[in-house]
Design a protein around this motif. Sequence first.
Motif, short mmCIF file in Angstrom:
data_model
loop_
_atom_site.label_atom_id
_atom_site.label_comp_id
_atom_site.label_asym_id
_atom_site.label_seq_id
_atom_site.Cartn_x
_atom_site.Cartn_y
_atom_site.Cartn_z
N SER A 15 -98.96 -3.15 -18.89
CA SER A 15 -97.35 -3.24 -18.84
C SER A 15 -97.66 -3.13 -20.77
O SER A 15 -98.25 -4.08 -21.18
CB SER A 15 -96.72 -3.20 -18.20
OG SER A 15 -95.25 -4.61 -18.66
N LEU A 21 -94.01 -3.46 -29.24
CA LEU A 21 -93.59 -2.10 -29.76
C LEU A 21 -93.22 -1.29 -31.46
O LEU A 21 -93.27 -1.13 -31.74
CB LEU A 21 -92.18 -1.24 -29.02
CG LEU A 21 -92.53 -1.53 -27.31
CD1 LEU A 21 -91.46 -1.38 -26.85
CD2 LEU A 21 -93.34 0.02 -27.01
N ILE A 129 -86.90 7.89 -23.86
CA ILE A 129 -87.05 7.22 -22.52
C ILE A 129 -85.76 7.97 -21.00
O ILE A 129 -84.60 9.10 -21.65
CB ILE A 129 -85.68 6.77 -22.67
CG1 ILE A 129 -85.46 5.38 -24.58
CG2 ILE A 129 -85.59 4.95 -21.93
CD1 ILE A 129 -84.61 4.12 -24.18
N LYS A 156 -90.50 5.91 -23.00
CA LYS A 156 -90.62 5.51 -22.17
C LYS A 156 -90.35 6.16 -20.95
O LYS A 156 -89.10 6.54 -20.86
CB LYS A 156 -89.81 3.97 -22.51
CG LYS A 156 -89.50 3.35 -21.63
CD LYS A 156 -90.51 1.61 -20.95
CE LYS A 156 -90.16 1.42 -19.99
NZ LYS A 156 -89.88 2.21 -18.44
N SER A 165 -96.25 6.87 -14.58
CA SER A 165 -96.06 6.24 -16.35
C SER A 165 -97.96 5.92 -16.44
O SER A 165 -97.69 6.17 -17.67
CB SER A 165 -95.50 4.94 -16.42
OG SER A 165 -94.25 5.15 -16.43
N ALA A 184 -95.76 3.67 -23.77
CA ALA A 184 -94.99 2.38 -23.58
C ALA A 184 -94.86 2.21 -22.31
O ALA A 184 -94.06 3.32 -21.37
CB ALA A 184 -93.80 1.90 -24.07
N THR A 185 -95.50 1.60 -21.06
CA THR A 185 -95.27 1.16 -19.48
C THR A 185 -94.89 -0.04 -19.93
O THR A 185 -94.46 -0.81 -20.12
CB THR A 185 -96.44 1.69 -18.67
OG1 THR A 185 -97.55 0.47 -19.38
CG2 THR A 185 -97.46 2.24 -18.81
N VAL A 190 -88.81 -4.32 -21.01
CA VAL A 190 -89.90 -3.07 -22.65
C VAL A 190 -88.56 -1.85 -23.00
O VAL A 190 -88.75 -1.83 -23.74
CB VAL A 190 -91.31 -2.61 -21.16
CG1 VAL A 190 -91.91 -1.74 -22.67
CG2 VAL A 190 -91.97 -3.55 -20.84
N ALA A 191 -87.95 -1.48 -21.67
CA ALA A 191 -86.82 -0.22 -22.04
C ALA A 191 -86.39 -0.91 -23.33
O ALA A 191 -85.75 -0.02 -23.79
CB ALA A 191 -86.21 0.10 -20.82
N PHE A 194 -87.40 -1.61 -26.38
CA PHE A 194 -87.86 -0.30 -27.20
C PHE A 194 -86.83 0.66 -27.53
O PHE A 194 -86.28 1.25 -29.01
CB PHE A 194 -87.97 1.07 -25.80
CG PHE A 194 -88.17 2.22 -25.93
CD1 PHE A 194 -90.66 2.36 -26.48
CD2 PHE A 194 -88.36 3.67 -25.84
CE1 PHE A 194 -90.38 3.43 -26.70
CE2 PHE A 194 -88.36 4.75 -26.90
CZ PHE A 194 -89.53 4.98 -26.67
#
Length: 485
Positions: A15, A21, A129, A156, A165, A184-185, A190-191, A194
């Motif tokens: 990930s 990022l 996203i 994402k 993904s 982006a995984t 992470v989201a 992001f």
Amino acid sequence: MVRLNPDGKVAKIKSTKPGDLGEILKAQKAAFDQDSNPSWGSRKSKLLKLSAVIKEYEANFIQAISEDFGHRAAVETVVAESLVIQGSIKHAIKHTPKWMRVRKVPTALQFKPGKNRIVPQPLGVIGIISPWNYPLQLAVVPLIGAIGAGNRAMIKPSEYTPKLSELLKTVLGKVFTDEEVFVATGGVDVAQAFSALPFDHLVFTGSTSVGRIVAKAAADNLVPCTLELGGKSPTIIDDSADIDAIVPKIANGKLLNAGQTCVAPDYVLMPESRINAFSEAILKKAEEFYPKVAGNDDYTSIIADSHYTRLQDLIEDAEKKGATVRVAGDDDKQQLAKERRVPLTVVTDTTPDMRIMQEEIFGPLLPIVPSETLDDSLKYVQERERPLALYWFGNDNKKRDKVLTQSISGGVSINDVAWHVIQEDIPFGGVGPSGMGAYHGEHGFESFSHMKGVFLQSKFSQGGALHPPYTEKTSKMINLMRKLS
Ligand code: NAD
């Protein structure tokens, strides 16, 4: 570079570290600054590569999405993901050269012989996203708009579809550098990182509740957003509608992807006297479409245990509060639960206090609300949050036009379900709680471009008379402008 293993499976991708990022965005922005208005040739070549690679790995996408869902009907992935993407690329390739042109627009008499122009300009880096329900289409169609408009992009995808993904990252990595398109995984951490990045534009597709969080994060950097959200999309059935003719359309729209579709008919409004006939007809149609739900390759599973439980809870809550619940078919309940499958479930005798009448259902449950007149139906819709989609079935054009003028929803299909979403020539987006902004076709091109207003002054301009010191000449000029404006 991540590769497919010799067995065709995706090599495991770690990930993305949330902290990395910002560096990727910086690299994309620096690359954009070196080439801030790519030619049509360069954009076209990217779109063609995207089309080819999505086609080449179609079977892998079908498999990855199916594994993520527990099972996803292969035809649904082809029709609702691959074909939509290919249609969108074809449309973009045909029309983008025209959309890219500097637009000559009128100039008011008092400003002539100056000229007005609108100059479309790429924005830079678009953040995307995407949700899990159509995980390929909803990541790639915004990407098509971003590339057509001359941008770079970071994507994402949802943590609910890790296989898709990983595959998307691998496949896009075959034709794009990280400075062009980066996937982006990872999970919600992470989201979150992001959505806090200073993109030039952010496209978020997902729930209204997460949309609120994302819009706040974007606001910290004044990042403009396209928010593609959800909600409860009503279906109004008029007295003039032929039940037998409309039932296959509503059943198909509700059961595609097992109801996990943002524009699926959420509930039905119709006169009480016809509810029974409609309920029986749609349950029968569902049984014809899917004689068995468990083990049927044509039927899709619910994405996760938590979502399966949520749907069961909605049914239980409605039953407890007095609803009548009818389920299509006679599948073994344990087997259904094991496969996370839910057959069409029609819920009548509904009341507003039931959760099923309050939350977006996002599954194959269809509550029906009695509504005697069109005015009653419109009032019901108007009193609630503005939906993403609205459907009306009938043959009375006056009533149809009344629906179109007196209801506000993101989009509408008349006498069918969801078809407006795949029209490249009309905007797709929500309104109010179901979203803001739109994309698809030219509307996507404009959303992901800066439509720069430019005024070209003429050497014959009389504007100099407005400079101080203000004299008799200035008064004459003002009088002339008053007359001309
Ligand atoms: P979701 O809102 O839970 O997640 C969407 C995306 O947001 C995912 O990629 C997720 O990783 C990310 N995310 C989750 N928490 C976040 C946070 N705190 N900050 C930033 N990002 C975060 O939605 P979902 O469950 O994946 O999808 C279902 C919803 O999406 C439904 O409401 C449906 O109606 C809606 N939807 C809308 C459209 C549309 O085009 N309008 C299309 C498909 C789905």
